[in-house]
Design an enzyme around this catalytic site. Sequence first.
Site, PDB file in Angstrom:
ATOM      1  N   ARG A 107     111.338 -13.428  14.446  1.00 23.81           N
ATOM      2  CA  ARG A 107     109.805 -13.814  14.645  1.00 23.81           C
ATOM      3  C   ARG A 107     109.740 -13.860  16.024  1.00 23.81           C
ATOM      4  O   ARG A 107     110.358 -14.572  16.689  1.00 23.81           O
ATOM      5  CB  ARG A 107     109.701 -15.523  13.955  1.00 23.81           C
ATOM      6  CG  ARG A 107     108.608 -16.077  14.374  1.00 23.81           C
ATOM      7  CD  ARG A 107     108.566 -17.399  14.066  1.00 23.81           C
ATOM      8  NE  ARG A 107     107.077 -18.205  14.463  1.00 23.81           N
ATOM      9  CZ  ARG A 107     105.947 -18.466  13.534  1.00 23.81           C
ATOM     10  NH1 ARG A 107     106.214 -17.804  12.396  1.00 23.81           N
ATOM     11  NH2 ARG A 107     105.061 -18.981  14.239  1.00 23.81           N
ATOM     12  N   HIS A 134     102.061 -11.146   9.195  1.00 24.53           N
ATOM     13  CA  HIS A 134     102.785 -12.459   8.919  1.00 24.53           C
ATOM     14  C   HIS A 134     103.029 -12.272   7.343  1.00 24.53           C
ATOM     15  O   HIS A 134     102.560 -13.168   6.476  1.00 24.53           O
ATOM     16  CB  HIS A 134     101.964 -13.388   9.362  1.00 24.53           C
ATOM     17  CG  HIS A 134     102.570 -14.723   9.340  1.00 24.53           C
ATOM     18  ND1 HIS A 134     103.978 -14.888   9.039  1.00 24.53           N
ATOM     19  CD2 HIS A 134     102.350 -16.094   9.631  1.00 24.53           C
ATOM     20  CE1 HIS A 134     104.310 -16.154   9.290  1.00 24.53           C
ATOM     21  NE2 HIS A 134     103.304 -16.810   9.692  1.00 24.53           N
ATOM     22  N   GLN A 137     103.980 -15.521   5.197  1.00 19.40           N
ATOM     23  CA  GLN A 137     102.836 -16.382   5.173  1.00 19.40           C
ATOM     24  C   GLN A 137     101.827 -16.167   3.761  1.00 19.40           C
ATOM     25  O   GLN A 137     101.674 -16.826   3.231  1.00 19.40           O
ATOM     26  CB  GLN A 137     102.137 -16.437   6.395  1.00 19.40           C
ATOM     27  CG  GLN A 137     100.996 -17.422   6.538  1.00 19.40           C
ATOM     28  CD  GLN A 137     101.415 -18.842   6.137  1.00 19.40           C
ATOM     29  OE1 GLN A 137     102.246 -19.481   6.746  1.00 19.40           O
ATOM     30  NE2 GLN A 137     100.883 -19.842   4.910  1.00 19.40           N
ATOM     31  N   ARG A 320     105.986 -22.183   1.536  1.00 15.58           N
ATOM     32  CA  ARG A 320     106.809 -20.968   2.584  1.00 15.58           C
ATOM     33  C   ARG A 320     108.383 -21.091   2.162  1.00 15.58           C
ATOM     34  O   ARG A 320     108.955 -19.965   2.128  1.00 15.58           O
ATOM     35  CB  ARG A 320     106.678 -21.498   3.892  1.00 15.58           C
ATOM     36  CG  ARG A 320     105.353 -21.469   4.673  1.00 15.58           C
ATOM     37  CD  ARG A 320     104.886 -19.946   4.781  1.00 15.58           C
ATOM     38  NE  ARG A 320     105.665 -19.059   5.522  1.00 15.58           N
ATOM     39  CZ  ARG A 320     105.889 -19.150   6.815  1.00 15.58           C
ATOM     40  NH1 ARG A 320     105.215 -20.018   7.596  1.00 15.58           N
ATOM     41  NH2 ARG A 320     106.821 -18.380   7.541  1.00 15.58           N
TER      42      ARG A 320
END
Length: 334
Positions: A107, A134, A137, A320
Amino acid sequence: MSTFYQKPFLKLLDFTASELTALLQLAAKLKADKKNGKEEQKLVGKNIALIFEKDSTRTRCSFEVAAYDQGARVTYLGSSGSQIGHKESIKDTARVLGRMFDGIQYRGYGQEIVETLAEYSGVPVWNGLTDEYHPTQLLADLLTMQEHLPGKAFNEMTLVYAGDARNNMGNSMLEAAALTGLDLRLVAPKACWPQAALVAECSAMAKKNGGAITLTEDIASGVKGADFIYTDVWVSMGEPKEKWAERIALLRDYQVNSQMMALTGNPQVKFLHCLPAFHDDETTLGKKMAEEYGLHGGMEVTDEVFESAASIVFDEAENRMHTIKAVMVATLSK
């Protein structure tokens, strides 16, 4: 899952629509198994490195809890705890970590970093967020949408993203719409639209899958009939202060509030946000925004909408973990 075994997870368009569906099905099964006390550990004995050049609550906790649930061990490498890109090249770091770990999460910043890690490590690498994409997500978002509109296919759903659509969230939403056939509307000022090349590529794919991608500055037409309205923060801690006023002036009209929700004409419309959200004055940055720009009661979303029955942001946050678990299980177990 043999289709995914030992493959990296860097961006959604690296996969097919059927592969994305399979990941979501696996996530739903893993979630149900955990809640029913029937989870089977597939990652016992695996060692996982978590590289965080950018801090995160949800991403770190999701990877750690998912790994522990599955019997794996994790090593956290924060921005001050590794030499990546500073005293040691990314290529060398990848080759070192690849000898010690079974999988690596990254990340941080440029997409080229996570791609280099994947190229040289020899183990699955997962994109926890880069400046460009991302993808984890969006997996959580798609699972949440399925849960709240059971029985509906993605190409029967309308998702609106309001705000700054030129960021990693906008890019990954385009890719998700391309694969699933969502009716995706990016409602934003033109200065905040994504790159035209990616829009064109994803629009063509979305059309083939029964969907459509629309970019518009017009809020009323953009949100009409929406099943979900999504937004993200306008400014991030660490950005130069001089950018704040410019960004707020640009996006103020695109705040998700009760008026925008009503414009959908859908009393069942739901609100999504990848979090953290500046919906009140209870954070350092939220308080600054309120004091300096008069944004009391919320910046990108009002506190009224965030705390309403329409808000499903905590279902989304929980997912998540389940979707990240699915990615790790799919890529590390046969």
